[in-house]
Each structure stands twice: as structure tokens, then as C-alpha cells.
Scaffold this motif. Structure first.
Motif, PDB file in Angstrom:
ATOM      1  N   GLY A  23       0.683  -1.301  -0.063  1.00  0.00           N
ATOM      2  CA  GLY A  23      -0.042   0.060   0.123  1.00  0.00           C
ATOM      3  C   GLY A  23       0.868   1.307   0.167  1.00  0.00           C
ATOM      4  N   VAL A  26      -1.668   6.892   2.517  1.00  0.00           N
ATOM      5  CA  VAL A  26      -0.866   7.952   3.297  1.00  0.00           C
ATOM      6  C   VAL A  26       0.090   7.058   4.402  1.00  0.00           C
ATOM      7  CG1 VAL A  26      -1.215   9.733   5.047  1.00  0.00           C
ATOM      8  CG2 VAL A  26      -2.494   9.803   3.377  1.00  0.00           C
ATOM      9  N   ALA A  27      -0.406   6.207   4.924  1.00  0.00           N
ATOM     10  CA  ALA A  27       0.239   5.521   5.742  1.00  0.00           C
ATOM     11  C   ALA A  27       1.571   4.767   5.299  1.00  0.00           C
ATOM     12  CB  ALA A  27      -0.565   4.333   6.471  1.00  0.00           C
ATOM     13  N   GLU A  48       1.405  -1.182  -4.719  1.00  0.00           N
ATOM     14  CA  GLU A  48       0.316  -0.365  -4.589  1.00  0.00           C
ATOM     15  C   GLU A  48      -0.661  -1.015  -5.834  1.00  0.00           C
ATOM     16  OE1 GLU A  48      -1.399   1.791  -2.848  1.00  0.00           O
ATOM     17  OE2 GLU A  48      -2.904   1.526  -4.528  1.00  0.00           O
ATOM     18  N   ALA A  49      -1.909  -1.203  -5.568  1.00  0.00           N
ATOM     19  CA  ALA A  49      -2.569  -1.532  -6.912  1.00  0.00           C
ATOM     20  C   ALA A  49      -3.141  -0.497  -7.501  1.00  0.00           C
ATOM     21  CB  ALA A  49      -3.931  -2.145  -6.194  1.00  0.00           C
ATOM     22  N   GLY A  55      -4.050   6.182  -2.124  1.00  0.00           N
ATOM     23  CA  GLY A  55      -4.986   5.567  -1.499  1.00  0.00           C
ATOM     24  C   GLY A  55      -6.116   6.168  -1.771  1.00  0.00           C
ATOM     25  N   ARG A  56      -6.930   6.032  -0.357  1.00  0.00           N
ATOM     26  CA  ARG A  56      -8.151   6.714  -0.122  1.00  0.00           C
ATOM     27  C   ARG A  56      -7.985   8.230   0.020  1.00  0.00           C
ATOM     28  NH1 ARG A  56      -9.906   4.116   4.873  1.00  0.00           N
ATOM     29  NH2 ARG A  56      -7.949   2.891   4.873  1.00  0.00           N
ATOM     30  N   LEU A  76      -9.811  16.457   2.245  1.00  0.00           N
ATOM     31  CA  LEU A  76      -9.053  17.243   3.104  1.00  0.00           C
ATOM     32  C   LEU A  76      -8.829  16.312   4.415  1.00  0.00           C
ATOM     33  CD1 LEU A  76     -11.182  19.656   5.540  1.00  0.00           C
ATOM     34  CD2 LEU A  76     -12.110  17.873   4.347  1.00  0.00           C
ATOM     35  N   THR A 159      -0.133  -2.521  -9.274  1.00  0.00           N
ATOM     36  CA  THR A 159       0.406  -4.335  -9.072  1.00  0.00           C
ATOM     37  C   THR A 159      -0.463  -4.497  -7.658  1.00  0.00           C
ATOM     38  OG1 THR A 159       2.600  -3.275  -9.464  1.00  0.00           O
ATOM     39  CG2 THR A 159       2.373  -5.566  -8.632  1.00  0.00           C
ATOM     40  N   VAL A 161      -0.946  -7.229  -4.806  1.00  0.00           N
ATOM     41  CA  VAL A 161      -0.301  -8.394  -4.372  1.00  0.00           C
ATOM     42  C   VAL A 161      -1.431  -9.185  -3.878  1.00  0.00           C
ATOM     43  CG1 VAL A 161       1.192  -9.412  -2.227  1.00  0.00           C
ATOM     44  CG2 VAL A 161       1.601  -7.248  -3.570  1.00  0.00           C
ATOM     45  N   ARG A 275     -22.009  13.669   2.362  1.00  0.00           N
ATOM     46  CA  ARG A 275     -21.126  14.828   2.035  1.00  0.00           C
ATOM     47  C   ARG A 275     -21.085  15.301   0.524  1.00  0.00           C
ATOM     48  NH1 ARG A 275     -15.238  14.033   4.067  1.00  0.00           N
ATOM     49  NH2 ARG A 275     -15.117  15.844   5.224  1.00  0.00           N
ATOM     50  N   ASP A 366      -5.123   3.589   8.898  1.00  0.00           N
ATOM     51  CA  ASP A 366      -5.885   4.259   9.728  1.00  0.00           C
ATOM     52  C   ASP A 366      -6.758   3.209  10.706  1.00  0.00           C
ATOM     53  OD1 ASP A 366      -7.797   3.284   7.690  1.00  0.00           O
ATOM     54  OD2 ASP A 366      -8.861   5.024   7.469  1.00  0.00           O
ATOM     55  N   ARG A 375      -9.240   8.175  10.396  1.00  0.00           N
ATOM     56  CA  ARG A 375      -8.871   9.463   9.248  1.00  0.00           C
ATOM     57  C   ARG A 375      -7.431   9.429   8.915  1.00  0.00           C
ATOM     58  NH1 ARG A 375      -8.596  13.422  12.409  1.00  0.00           N
ATOM     59  NH2 ARG A 375      -8.925  12.452  14.302  1.00  0.00           N
ATOM     60  N   ILE A 376      -7.167  10.246   8.165  1.00  0.00           N
ATOM     61  CA  ILE A 376      -5.905  10.648   7.669  1.00  0.00           C
ATOM     62  C   ILE A 376      -4.798  10.831   8.775  1.00  0.00           C
ATOM     63  CG2 ILE A 376      -4.255  12.180   6.305  1.00  0.00           C
ATOM     64  CD1 ILE A 376      -6.584  12.218   4.396  1.00  0.00           C
TER      65      ILE A 376
HETATM   66  C1  LIG Z   1     -14.865   9.059   0.447  1.00  0.00           C
HETATM   67  C2  LIG Z   1     -14.015   9.241   1.501  1.00  0.00           C
HETATM   68  C3  LIG Z   1     -13.763  10.472   2.121  1.00  0.00           C
HETATM   69  C4  LIG Z   1     -12.839  10.594   3.266  1.00  0.00           C
HETATM   70  N1  LIG Z   1     -12.915  11.816   4.056  1.00  0.00           N
HETATM   71  C5  LIG Z   1     -11.789  12.059   4.905  1.00  0.00           C
HETATM   72  C6  LIG Z   1     -11.616  13.268   5.288  1.00  0.00           C
HETATM   73  O1  LIG Z   1     -12.367  14.207   5.240  1.00  0.00           O
HETATM   74  N2  LIG Z   1     -10.556  13.360   6.346  1.00  0.00           N
HETATM   75  C7  LIG Z   1     -10.007  12.368   6.857  1.00  0.00           C
HETATM   76  O2  LIG Z   1      -9.216  12.624   7.487  1.00  0.00           O
HETATM   77  N3  LIG Z   1     -10.156  11.283   6.128  1.00  0.00           N
HETATM   78  C8  LIG Z   1     -10.887  10.965   5.272  1.00  0.00           C
HETATM   79  N4  LIG Z   1     -11.234   9.689   4.895  1.00  0.00           N
HETATM   80  C9  LIG Z   1     -10.427   8.643   5.219  1.00  0.00           C
HETATM   81  C10 LIG Z   1      -9.034   8.738   4.546  1.00  0.00           C
HETATM   82  O3  LIG Z   1      -8.958   8.734   3.338  1.00  0.00           O
HETATM   83  C11 LIG Z   1      -8.103   7.685   5.262  1.00  0.00           C
HETATM   84  O4  LIG Z   1      -8.231   7.391   6.626  1.00  0.00           O
HETATM   85  C12 LIG Z   1      -6.819   7.598   4.841  1.00  0.00           C
HETATM   86  O5  LIG Z   1      -6.504   7.951   3.470  1.00  0.00           O
HETATM   87  C13 LIG Z   1      -6.278   6.213   4.944  1.00  0.00           C
HETATM   88  O6  LIG Z   1      -4.855   5.990   4.590  1.00  0.00           O
HETATM   89  P1  LIG Z   1      -4.163   4.548   4.844  1.00  0.00           P
HETATM   90  O7  LIG Z   1      -2.758   4.525   4.315  1.00  0.00           O
HETATM   91  O8  LIG Z   1      -4.260   4.318   6.088  1.00  0.00           O
HETATM   92  O9  LIG Z   1      -4.840   3.585   3.852  1.00  0.00           O
HETATM   93  P2  LIG Z   1      -5.272   3.600   2.239  1.00  0.00           P
HETATM   94  O10 LIG Z   1      -5.413   4.640   1.765  1.00  0.00           O
HETATM   95  O11 LIG Z   1      -6.592   2.625   2.074  1.00  0.00           O
HETATM   96  O12 LIG Z   1      -4.022   3.075   1.734  1.00  0.00           O
HETATM   97  C14 LIG Z   1      -3.818   1.625   1.608  1.00  0.00           C
HETATM   98  C15 LIG Z   1      -3.337   1.211   0.186  1.00  0.00           C
HETATM   99  O13 LIG Z   1      -3.060  -0.069   0.152  1.00  0.00           O
HETATM  100  C16 LIG Z   1      -3.221  -0.416  -1.238  1.00  0.00           C
HETATM  101  N5  LIG Z   1      -3.665  -1.950  -1.322  1.00  0.00           N
HETATM  102  C17 LIG Z   1      -4.281  -2.905  -0.274  1.00  0.00           C
HETATM  103  N6  LIG Z   1      -4.097  -4.218  -0.656  1.00  0.00           N
HETATM  104  C18 LIG Z   1      -3.226  -4.225  -1.437  1.00  0.00           C
HETATM  105  C19 LIG Z   1      -2.838  -5.291  -2.335  1.00  0.00           C
HETATM  106  N7  LIG Z   1      -2.999  -6.652  -1.838  1.00  0.00           N
HETATM  107  N8  LIG Z   1      -1.947  -5.144  -3.435  1.00  0.00           N
HETATM  108  C20 LIG Z   1      -1.563  -3.803  -3.844  1.00  0.00           C
HETATM  109  N9  LIG Z   1      -2.090  -2.869  -2.858  1.00  0.00           N
HETATM  110  C21 LIG Z   1      -2.898  -2.866  -1.926  1.00  0.00           C
HETATM  111  C22 LIG Z   1      -4.694   0.252  -1.659  1.00  0.00           C
HETATM  112  O14 LIG Z   1      -4.723   0.303  -3.077  1.00  0.00           O
HETATM  113  C23 LIG Z   1      -4.544   1.553  -0.895  1.00  0.00           C
HETATM  114  O15 LIG Z   1      -3.790   2.585  -1.767  1.00  0.00           O
HETATM  115  C24 LIG Z   1     -12.107   9.432   3.564  1.00  0.00           C
HETATM  116  C25 LIG Z   1     -12.098   8.442   2.926  1.00  0.00           C
HETATM  117  C26 LIG Z   1     -13.048   8.378   2.036  1.00  0.00           C
HETATM  118  C27 LIG Z   1     -13.024   6.901   1.168  1.00  0.00           C
END
Ligand SMILES: Cc1cc2nc3c(=O)[nH]c(=O)nc-3n(C[C@H](O)[C@H](O)[C@H](O)COP(=O)(O)OP(=O)(O)OC[C@H]3O[C@@H](n4cnc5c(N)ncnc54)[C@H](O)[C@@H]3O)c2cc1C
Length: 512
Positions: A23, A26-27, A48-49, A55-56, A76, A159, A161, A275, A366, A375-376
Motif C-alpha cells: 500500500g 498515506v500510511a 500499490e494496486a 490510496g483513499r 481534506l 500491482t 499483491v 457529504r 487508519d 482518518r488521515i
Molecule cells: C470518500 C472518503 C472520504 C474521506 N474523507 C476524509 C476526510 O475528510 N478526512 C480524513 O481525515 N479522512 C477521510 N477519509 C479517510 C481517509 O481517506 C483515510 O483514513 C486515509 O486515506 C487512510 O490512509 P491509509 O494509508 O491508512 O489507507 P489507504 O489509503 O486505504 O491505503 C492503503 C493502500 O493499500 C493498497 N493495497 C491494499 N491491499 C493491496 C494489495 N493486496 N496489493 C496492492 N495494493 C494494496 C490500496 O490500494 C491503498 O492504496 C475519507 C475516505 C473516503 C473513502
């Protein structure tokens, strides 16, 4: 593989382990930045897929339409209480993120606008990516690349996994849908739950949950507990409608008294929307992203239903006839984005279950319980905490292998209550003369930084006589016996954690 001995999969002496990070949200990006800025010497590969980082919190762009971009997930992010994550200052200084200062409002079930004060996603300090939300992920990767750390950093986008296999003797193999091995690494980090959550079975028809399957036979109770916690999590879905509005009609949207509109409880029930985000585009057009909740598997029907809901909720504000059933004016393009796991529901993976040293698996994202959960902010904080723990673990490994040169000169590794702890002393900048106790070369004004589990404690030195001791009134660290420091926590009663210095191994026999 860099950093490993071929037979055992153990990192070679003095080398940091290689890391496969699933992934580049952000994380994942923050973990890479935190590790490399902390001096991680092993290779890091982000798998990353998606087509790019974020990501989100990604931004959709078009090669054919350079003026077009949409933040189709988070528009945001906010930081609530607590110290700023370390990476915020360089992200702001580098121009990757900026404060979010747009108007926001809340729509009630009668169609009236009110202040958006109660929205938990709008509390605290608000930020966004400067040229789109994906600037956050890109900025983190740029910080990682600029760190000058000796290891390598790589991103494999597009890609998925699909399979994980524990390597004989330690470490991991990643494979694609055909079973072809994509890579090997000493450690595996999951920043998303897809490979560990039963929804993978329902959503993709996979017969097994990949990490559950791969963990069988490893005998790692820590990993099993982490997987059980992840399996019990529920995820909230979102179906987002993305509208591109041509300039004449966009003017009406852009004249509305908000860029972000929340829906209160009755409004959610009435229109099925959560929203709405209005995003101006460079050429006078705008994008409108409606975050909806609906059970409609057919994409075309979902688009029609969501557009009708947006029209019904906003018609009066846009000067259209309420309930007139008119299509929204000036829509140039309609797209749908389904987020199967938009927000983890309450609970989360306990922070002390995020590192499983026995099987060399770790988690951040998250979905980790703690500040910013869902959240982010949680993605950033959990990645920062994991980077600290992995760096401390590697330092322990270096000490155990007799390669302390890779550690900071004044950092000492301990094991406290079963977990690695890194103590870095800083002798401060106060004037020493006239201060009574300068034992062990320290004076008041000196501090010790303790990195343990997900904690980073900077404790000032006390002026007590005798060997140095440090406290902030809640935590206590003292070195009467440097091999077994006293580590106490006052939370009503006083809790004591047993600590031992990790002995540096002597040089290999042949070198003596
Ligand atoms: C519609 C929406 C609105 C949001 N609004 C807000 C907001 O206003 N404020 C806020 O703080 N947060 C908001 N969030 C939540 C926020 O987007 C997430 O908390 C944050 O982006 C999570 O980051 P992460 O890195 O933990 O996870 P992710 O962003 O989910 O990253 C994980 C990544 O791993 C990749 N992945 C997973 N499994 C595989 C695999 N097997 N092979 C390859 N890649 C893989 C995924 O494609 C993804 O890109 C929102 C989310 C959504 C969906």
C-alpha cells in the motif's frame, strides 16, 4: 535480496532488513518517510494496486484533459489534539500541503443550511494537498527520497499483491494472481486490510484470506491475535458520484456559500448522501463529488440514483425547481467510485498488536486504534509510531549482532516489558558551572528520549543526587543500574516495567 543472507533470510550482519510495504496510501508513504528519515538502511518497496500514491486520499487525473482532476476520496484532513506528527512541518515547508480555509455548511432534513460545527472531519486544524490530495502522498515520498538514507526506495504501482507466503527460515514472498513470485523481503508491512480481512472473500471470491492462510503453521500468537482483531472490524462503504460541470453551470455551483456540505441525520436518511465537495477546476469548470451510501450494484443505476439525490437536495440552492425532476444542468461527465472500505468502524487494531517480530509482520494505517482512528491523521500517526518501533527493533538486531556502529552514538537499546526500547540522551545546552550535580557528565537541562512501543517520551533530567534520573512527573527513567534501568509509570498506582540493556555481541570468533 539486498540486506539478507540467501540461506536464512535473516538480515546480514549490520544490514537493515528489507521491507515489503503493501500500500502506498498515506500510511505507506509516511512509513517510508519516517523510516528513511530515521536512517533505515534496508530496501523499502511499496506495492500499490492503484496507479499512483494516495490510496483513499488520491486524486484522479486525466492524461487527455490536463485541467481535470478530482479528489475522489478524502477532500481534506484534520489534526485534533496532541503533538503535530513529525512529518507535518517538512510537508508544509516543502509546499506539499496547505491549510484548508474553505467555507463549509451542514444541510438538514428540511433542506436548510446551517453551520458545520459538529462535523468530526472538520474539527481541529484542517489541511489539504496543495495541487490535489495526492500531493500529501507525493510529498511524503519526496521526503523519503530526500533523506539520504543508504537503503533503496521503490514504488510498484498498478500491482495487486494477491498471495503471501512465509519463507522457510523467515521473511516473506509476495505473489500475483497467477502465483508468480513478485518479490521477497525480510519483513512484511500491511497498510491496508485487504489481505487480512474476510471481506476479500466476499468481494473478490478469494477462497482464503491471504495473510490468515499464510500465517498458519507459523505459531505466532501475536500475529494470530492481530488477524483476529482485523477480522472483527466492520468497514463503512461509500459510493461516490463524480460530476464534471461545464463552466456556465459551474458558476452557480461555485457561487454556493460552501465548498464542503455535510448532511445531518435526517438529511442522510432523506437523500442517502453524506457529504458533497465542490472542487473548482483551472478552466472555469468544477467537479462535484457526492459521497453516498446506497445498495445498488449496477453502476449506471447508481449514477442515476445519486444524481437524482443531489438534484433533489440542492435544487433550491441552485435555483432549480425543487422536485421538478430536472436533470442537473451542465453535467459534462459522470463517473462512479466505490469505496468498499471507506472508513473502519469503531474498534481498530490495538497499537500494541501492530508489530509481530516472530513472523516479521507489521501493520499501520487508519485501522490502527488510537488518535486519528479512521482518518488521515490516524494513518500518519500509526505510520510514525511503526517507523519508531521498526527502527528500534533493527537497532536491537545490530546490537545483538555486534554492529552498534549503525546506531546513533548516544542511543542505547533495551528490552522493557518484552518490547524494544531505545534511549537517546541529549545533554542539553544549559550552563553547567555552578549546578551541583553533574554526575555521568549530565546536568539539569539534559533530556532522554525514550522510544518504546508507540510512545516517544522526552523526559527532562532531575536534579537528584547520584546517577542520572529523568521524569516528566508521569514517567520515570533512572540509571542506578545502567544494565537494568528503573522504568516507572504513575497512573494512580505506580507501574514498573522490567528493563534490561541489550548486550552488544562480541566480534565473530575469527575476528578476535
Ligand atoms: C470518500 C472518503 C472520504 C474521506 N474523507 C476524509 C476526510 O475528510 N478526512 C480524513 O481525515 N479522512 C477521510 N477519509 C479517510 C481517509 O481517506 C483515510 O483514513 C486515509 O486515506 C487512510 O490512509 P491509509 O494509508 O491508512 O489507507 P489507504 O489509503 O486505504 O491505503 C492503503 C493502500 O493499500 C493498497 N493495497 C491494499 N491491499 C493491496 C494489495 N493486496 N496489493 C496492492 N495494493 C494494496 C490500496 O490500494 C491503498 O492504496 C475519507 C475516505 C473516503 C473513502
Amino acid at each position: 535480496m539486498a540486506g539478507s543472507t540467501a540461506e536464512s533470510g535473516q538480515p546480514g550482519p549490520g544490514a537493515a532488513p528489507s521491507l515489503a510495504v503493501i500500500g502506498a496510501g498515506v500510511a505507506g508513504c509516511a512509513l517510508a518517510a519516517g523510516l528513511r528519515r530515521g536512517g533505515w538502511g534496508g530496501s523499502i518497496v511499496l506495492w500499490e494496486a492503484g496507479r499512483g500514491p494516495g490510496g483513499r486520499a488520491a486524486t484522479r487525473r486525466s492524461r487527455h484533459d490536463p485541467g481535470w482532476q478530482i479528489d475522489h476520496g478524502a477532500p481534506l484532513f484534520n489534526l485534533l489534539d496532541g503533538p503535530e506528527p513529525d512529518l507535518m512541518a517538512p510537508l508544509l515547508a516543502g509546499g506539499w500541503i496547505e491549510p484548508w480555509r474553505e467555507p463549509a455548511a451542514l444541510l438538514d432534513g428540511e433542506g436548510h443550511l446551517g453551520p458545520a460545527d459538529g462535523d468530526p472531519l472538520l474539527r481541529g486544524r484542517l489541511y489539504r494537498g496543495r495541487r490535489g490530495m495526492d500531493d500529501l502522498g507525493r510529498g511524503l515520498l519526496s521526503l523519503a527520497a530526500a533523506s539520504g538514507s543508504p537503503g533503496t526506495l521503490d514504488g510498484r504501482y498498478g500491482t495487486l499483491v494477491r498471495h503471501l507466503k512465509a519463507r522457510h527460515g523467515g521473511g516473506w514472498r509476495l505473489a500475483d494472481a497467477t502465483g508468480a513470485v513478485q518479490a521477497e523481503a525480510d519483513w512484511l508491512v500491511l497498510t491496508g486490510t485487504l489481505l487480512a480481512h474476510p471481506r476479500a472473500r466476499e468481494r473478490f471470491g478469494w477462497p482464503q484470506v491471504p495473510l490468515q492462510q499464510a500465517s498458519r503453521g507459523l505459531g505466532d500468537a501475536g500475529l494470530e491475535a492481530a488477524l483476529a482483531a482485523i477480522a472483527s472490524m466492520e468497514m463503512d462503504e461509500r459510493t461516490n458520484l463524480m460530476l464534471t460541470i461545464e463552466p456556465a453551470a459551474a458558476a452557480r455551483w461555485l457561487a454556493l456559500p460552501f465548498r464542503l456540505l455535510g448532511f445531518d441525520g435526517p438529511a442522510r436518511l432523506r437523500w442517502g448522501l453524506r457529504r458533497l465537495s465542490i472542487q473548482p477546476l483551472a478552466d472555469g469548470r468544477c467537479a462535484v463529488v457526492a459521497h453516498g451510501v446506497l445498495e445498488e450494484p449496477d453502476d449506471a443505476a447508481a449514477i442515476t440514483a445519486l444524481e437524482a439525490a443531489v438534484g433533489a437536495a440542492l435544487a433550491p440552492l441552485l435555483g432549480q425547481r425543487p422536485g421538478g425532476g430536472e436533470a442537473l444542468a451542465g453535467v459534462e461527465r459522470r463517473q462512479l467510485m466505490r469505496w468498499g472500505a471507506a472508513f473502519p468502524a469503531a474498534g481498530g487494531l490495538p497499537a500494541d498488536a501492530t508489530v509481530c517480530p516472530r513472523s516479521r509482520v507489521a501493520f499501520c494505517g487508519d485501522f490502527v486504534a488510537g488518535p486519528g482512528f479512521g482518518r488521515i491523521e490516524g494513518a500518519l500517526r500509526s505510520a510514525q509510531a511503526l517507523a519508531g518501533r521498526l527502527l528500534a527493533l533493527v537497532l536491537l538486531l545490530c546490537f545483538a549482532q555486534g554492529s552498534p556502529a549503525t546506531a546513533a552514538a548516544d542511543a542505547i537499546a533495551y528490552r522493557c516489558d518484552g518490547d524494544p526500547l531505545l534511549a537517546t540522551s541529549d545533554n542539553g545546552a544549559v550552563d553547567a558551572p555552578g549546578i551541583p550535580n553533574t554526575a555521568a557528565g549530565t546536568v539539569p537541562g539534559a533530556t532522554v528520549l525514550l522510544e518504546w512501543r508507540d510512545l516517544r517520551l522526552q523526559l527532562p533530567r532531575t536534579n537528584n543526587a547520584g546517577p542520572p534520573s529523568y521524569t516528566d512527573g508521569i514517567w520515570w527513567w533512572s540509571l542506578e543500574d545502567p544494565a537494568q534501568p528503573r522504568f516507572l509509570h504513575r497512573r494512580g498506582a505506580i507501574e514498573s516495567f522490567s528493563c534490561q540493556a541489550v548486550p552488544a555481541a562480541g566480534p565473530p570468533a575469527g575476528d578476535r
